[in-house]
Structures are given as C-alpha cells and as structure tokens.
Design a protein around this motif. Structure first.
Motif, mmCIF file in Angstrom:
data_model
loop_
_atom_site.group_PDB
_atom_site.id
_atom_site.type_symbol
_atom_site.label_atom_id
_atom_site.label_comp_id
_atom_site.label_asym_id
_atom_site.label_seq_id
_atom_site.Cartn_x
_atom_site.Cartn_y
_atom_site.Cartn_z
ATOM 1 N N GLN A 154 0.848 -1.195 0.000
ATOM 2 C CA GLN A 154 0.000 0.000 0.000
ATOM 3 C C GLN A 154 0.879 1.238 0.000
ATOM 4 O O GLN A 154 1.778 1.370 0.825
ATOM 5 C CB GLN A 154 -0.926 -0.002 1.217
ATOM 6 C CG GLN A 154 -1.952 1.109 1.191
ATOM 7 C CD GLN A 154 -2.982 0.959 2.310
ATOM 8 O OE1 GLN A 154 -2.905 0.047 3.120
ATOM 9 N NE2 GLN A 154 -3.945 1.872 2.353
ATOM 10 N N ALA A 155 0.616 2.130 -0.931
ATOM 11 C CA ALA A 155 1.427 3.332 -1.082
ATOM 12 C C ALA A 155 0.743 4.554 -0.495
ATOM 13 O O ALA A 155 -0.484 4.647 -0.466
ATOM 14 C CB ALA A 155 1.718 3.582 -2.560
ATOM 15 N N ASP A 156 1.560 5.490 -0.020
ATOM 16 C CA ASP A 156 1.067 6.781 0.439
ATOM 17 C C ASP A 156 0.784 7.611 -0.815
ATOM 18 O O ASP A 156 1.704 8.010 -1.529
ATOM 19 C CB ASP A 156 2.129 7.459 1.304
ATOM 20 C CG ASP A 156 1.707 8.833 1.801
ATOM 21 O OD1 ASP A 156 0.669 9.350 1.346
ATOM 22 O OD2 ASP A 156 2.438 9.398 2.641
ATOM 23 N N THR A 205 3.282 10.645 -6.788
ATOM 24 C CA THR A 205 3.562 11.458 -7.984
ATOM 25 C C THR A 205 5.059 11.615 -8.186
ATOM 26 O O THR A 205 5.586 11.348 -9.280
ATOM 27 C CB THR A 205 2.891 12.841 -7.883
ATOM 28 O OG1 THR A 205 1.479 12.686 -7.779
ATOM 29 C CG2 THR A 205 3.215 13.681 -9.112
ATOM 30 N N LEU A 206 5.753 12.036 -7.133
ATOM 31 C CA LEU A 206 7.206 12.151 -7.217
ATOM 32 C C LEU A 206 7.829 10.765 -7.386
ATOM 33 O O LEU A 206 8.770 10.592 -8.165
ATOM 34 C CB LEU A 206 7.769 12.818 -5.962
ATOM 35 C CG LEU A 206 9.304 12.868 -5.851
ATOM 36 C CD1 LEU A 206 9.904 13.627 -7.031
ATOM 37 C CD2 LEU A 206 9.722 13.512 -4.529
ATOM 38 N N GLY A 207 7.301 9.784 -6.671
ATOM 39 C CA GLY A 207 7.839 8.430 -6.757
ATOM 40 C C GLY A 207 7.760 7.874 -8.161
ATOM 41 O O GLY A 207 8.722 7.278 -8.665
ATOM 42 N N GLU A 208 6.632 8.066 -8.805
ATOM 43 C CA GLU A 208 6.470 7.587 -10.182
ATOM 44 C C GLU A 208 7.409 8.314 -11.131
ATOM 45 O O GLU A 208 7.983 7.715 -12.047
ATOM 46 C CB GLU A 208 5.025 7.782 -10.636
ATOM 47 C CG GLU A 208 4.758 7.280 -12.047
ATOM 48 C CD GLU A 208 3.302 7.416 -12.465
ATOM 49 O OE1 GLU A 208 2.888 6.735 -13.422
ATOM 50 O OE2 GLU A 208 2.583 8.219 -11.827
ATOM 51 N N GLN A 209 7.574 9.600 -10.914
ATOM 52 C CA GLN A 209 8.457 10.402 -11.758
ATOM 53 C C GLN A 209 9.878 9.872 -11.714
ATOM 54 O O GLN A 209 10.527 9.702 -12.759
ATOM 55 C CB GLN A 209 8.428 11.860 -11.289
ATOM 56 C CG GLN A 209 9.364 12.788 -12.043
ATOM 57 C CD GLN A 209 9.343 14.196 -11.459
ATOM 58 O OE1 GLN A 209 8.284 14.705 -11.090
ATOM 59 N NE2 GLN A 209 10.500 14.814 -11.356
ATOM 60 N N VAL A 210 10.375 9.605 -10.508
ATOM 61 C CA VAL A 210 11.747 9.109 -10.363
ATOM 62 C C VAL A 210 11.848 7.664 -10.842
ATOM 63 O O VAL A 210 12.802 7.301 -11.532
ATOM 64 C CB VAL A 210 12.213 9.210 -8.894
ATOM 65 C CG1 VAL A 210 13.590 8.585 -8.719
ATOM 66 C CG2 VAL A 210 12.239 10.660 -8.441
ATOM 67 N N TYR A 211 10.849 6.853 -10.491
ATOM 68 C CA TYR A 211 10.894 5.434 -10.860
ATOM 69 C C TYR A 211 10.891 5.257 -12.380
ATOM 70 O O TYR A 211 11.666 4.467 -12.925
ATOM 71 C CB TYR A 211 9.707 4.687 -10.250
ATOM 72 C CG TYR A 211 9.802 3.192 -10.472
ATOM 73 C CD1 TYR A 211 10.475 2.370 -9.562
ATOM 74 C CD2 TYR A 211 9.251 2.592 -11.602
ATOM 75 C CE1 TYR A 211 10.598 1.006 -9.784
ATOM 76 C CE2 TYR A 211 9.365 1.226 -11.824
ATOM 77 C CZ TYR A 211 10.042 0.450 -10.909
ATOM 78 O OH TYR A 211 10.170 -0.914 -11.133
ATOM 79 N N LYS A 212 10.031 5.995 -13.055
ATOM 80 C CA LYS A 212 9.894 5.814 -14.497
ATOM 81 C C LYS A 212 10.836 6.688 -15.327
ATOM 82 O O LYS A 212 11.210 6.314 -16.441
ATOM 83 C CB LYS A 212 8.448 6.097 -14.922
ATOM 84 C CG LYS A 212 7.453 5.073 -14.424
ATOM 85 C CD LYS A 212 6.066 5.370 -14.966
ATOM 86 C CE LYS A 212 5.068 4.281 -14.570
ATOM 87 N NZ LYS A 212 3.708 4.565 -15.093
ATOM 88 N N ALA A 244 13.831 12.831 0.092
ATOM 89 C CA ALA A 244 12.473 12.925 -0.445
ATOM 90 C C ALA A 244 12.283 11.962 -1.610
ATOM 91 O O ALA A 244 11.228 11.319 -1.736
ATOM 92 C CB ALA A 244 12.176 14.357 -0.895
ATOM 93 N N GLU A 245 13.288 11.848 -2.468
ATOM 94 C CA GLU A 245 13.203 10.927 -3.604
ATOM 95 C C GLU A 245 13.173 9.478 -3.137
ATOM 96 O O GLU A 245 12.409 8.654 -3.656
ATOM 97 C CB GLU A 245 14.362 11.161 -4.560
ATOM 98 C CG GLU A 245 14.248 12.450 -5.357
ATOM 99 C CD GLU A 245 15.491 12.777 -6.154
ATOM 100 O OE1 GLU A 245 15.350 13.442 -7.195
ATOM 101 O OE2 GLU A 245 16.607 12.375 -5.734
ATOM 102 N N MET A 246 13.993 9.156 -2.147
ATOM 103 C CA MET A 246 14.008 7.796 -1.614
ATOM 104 C C MET A 246 12.659 7.435 -1.008
ATOM 105 O O MET A 246 12.123 6.342 -1.241
ATOM 106 C CB MET A 246 15.106 7.645 -0.563
ATOM 107 C CG MET A 246 16.508 7.596 -1.116
ATOM 108 S SD MET A 246 17.711 7.212 0.192
ATOM 109 C CE MET A 246 19.231 7.185 -0.772
#
Length: 213
Positions: free
Chosen positions: A117-119, A124-131, A199-201
């Motif tokens: 389960q994600a916060d 939004t930032l997580g997807e940006q960095v991941y992708k 923040a990115e992590m």
C-alpha cells in the motif's frame, strides 16, 4: 546520453550477475525441501515469504537467482568483498549449506507476493523518479532495471520490487547511499543512491509498495 548511461550500466551488471548465477546453475533448488527448511525464516519473513513486519523484506515471488545470491552474500559476511551483513540474519545463515540456500530460494520464489500500500501523497514524485529518473542529478529510471511494473529482471539478477515493504526499501536505499550495503554488482545501486535526496528515496519506496506484478 542518459539512455546510453542506462544501457551501459545494465550491460555491466547483467554480465557480472549472470556469470555469478551461471557458476551455481548446476545446484538445483527443491521448493518442497525449501518449505521444510523455511520454518526458521517464518518469524521475520512469514511462512510464505510475505512479511508483515515493515523492517523485513517480502521474499515471496522474488527471483530464485536473486534470493540465492543474497543468501550467499549473507553467508560470506561483511568482511568479504560483495558480502552482506545483518545482525539478525547472521546466526540464521551460518548453518546453511549451499543446497539449503538453493532450496530456500526455490521455495520463496515459488510463492505469490502480496500487494503493498502506497502513500498517495508521495506517489507522484515516486512515479516520476521510478519511471523517468532525475536527469539533473544523473539518476537513471528505476524501471530501466526493475521493469515498469517492478517485476525485476531475473536473468540479470535485478530484483522484483513490486509490493515491497516501504520501510525496508528506504533502509536499503540509505544503506547503498552510505556504503553500509555493498553487494551490488558494479556499484550500480551505490552510484545511484548517493545522488538521491531523502524525499526521492521516500517517494520511490512508497511508489514501489503500490506496484503490482
């Protein structure tokens, strides 16, 4: 330039990790035997490899080669090149033979991982960095190695990340950043994590938890 960097890093890690796994290819893991041997693993990782403790990783559905490599690295210990150490894992891994490790890897790889389960405030930032990574800091996209859905790349021993515990993922990223964990081929993760902000992590860990295979 960014695409070239990602391809070069991927090729290096693939050749190195594939060679390691090829050396042990003759050692066949038995999932049934692994299930019996996994009794001592259940307290932290769950009977089927789906840990409910955020400090410990989910093992279910992880690739067999990656699991075997991690057990080997724990067995080698912190003083060995490419070794890995954890105070809780150390006494657990000490009595295991190569066959034991192969059986355990086969068992947990055969299990089905549960979704995380994600916060939603951080995805939004997580997807940006991941992708997409972060070109300004030289951070490549996580998806380049771990796949768009976090399923990993078993042939290259890049682990599956989908549904992984947020706390565990953040801890490992930080360990790579500080060098406390140094069993990544070609220093791939260390070279990436050192460029990431807290923040990115945090955001990437949250996004990964919400991915489904």
């Amino acid at each position: 330039m960014k695409k070239t960097l990602i391809l070069a890093l991927t090729s290096l890690a693939f050749s190195t990790s594939a060679a390691v796994w090829a050396a042990d290819a003759a050692l066949k893991g038995d999932p049934a035997a692994g299930k019996t041997k996994s009794a001592t693993c259940a307290a932290c990782h769950g009977a089927d490899g789906n840990s409910i403790n955020p400090e410990w990783p989910k093992l279910a559905g992880q690739s067999e080669g990656y699991l075997f490599k991690q057990l080997q690295n724990f067995k080698a210990g912190k003083d060995a090149e490419g070794g890995r150490y954890n105070a809780t894992m150390a006494p657990m891994i000490d009595p295991l033979t190569e066959q034991d490790m192969a059986d355990l890897a086969a068992y947990f790889a055969s299990q089905t991982g549960t979704p995380g389960q994600a916060d939603q405030n951080q995805v939004t930032l997580g997807e940006q960095v991941y992708k997409g990574g972060n070109a300004s800091n030289g951070i490549p996209a996580c998806a380049a190695c771990h796949g768009p859905n976090g399923t990993g790349n078993p042939a290259a021993n890049f682990p599956s990340l989908a549904g992984q515990q947020v706390t565990y993922t953040k801890t490992q990223l930080n360990n790579f950043r500080t060098g406390a964990r140094a069993n990544d081929n070609g220093k791939m993760m260390r070279n990436i994590a050192v460029k990431m902000t807290d923040a990115e992590m945090n955001a990437v860990a949250e996004y990964i938890a919400g991915l489904q295979k």
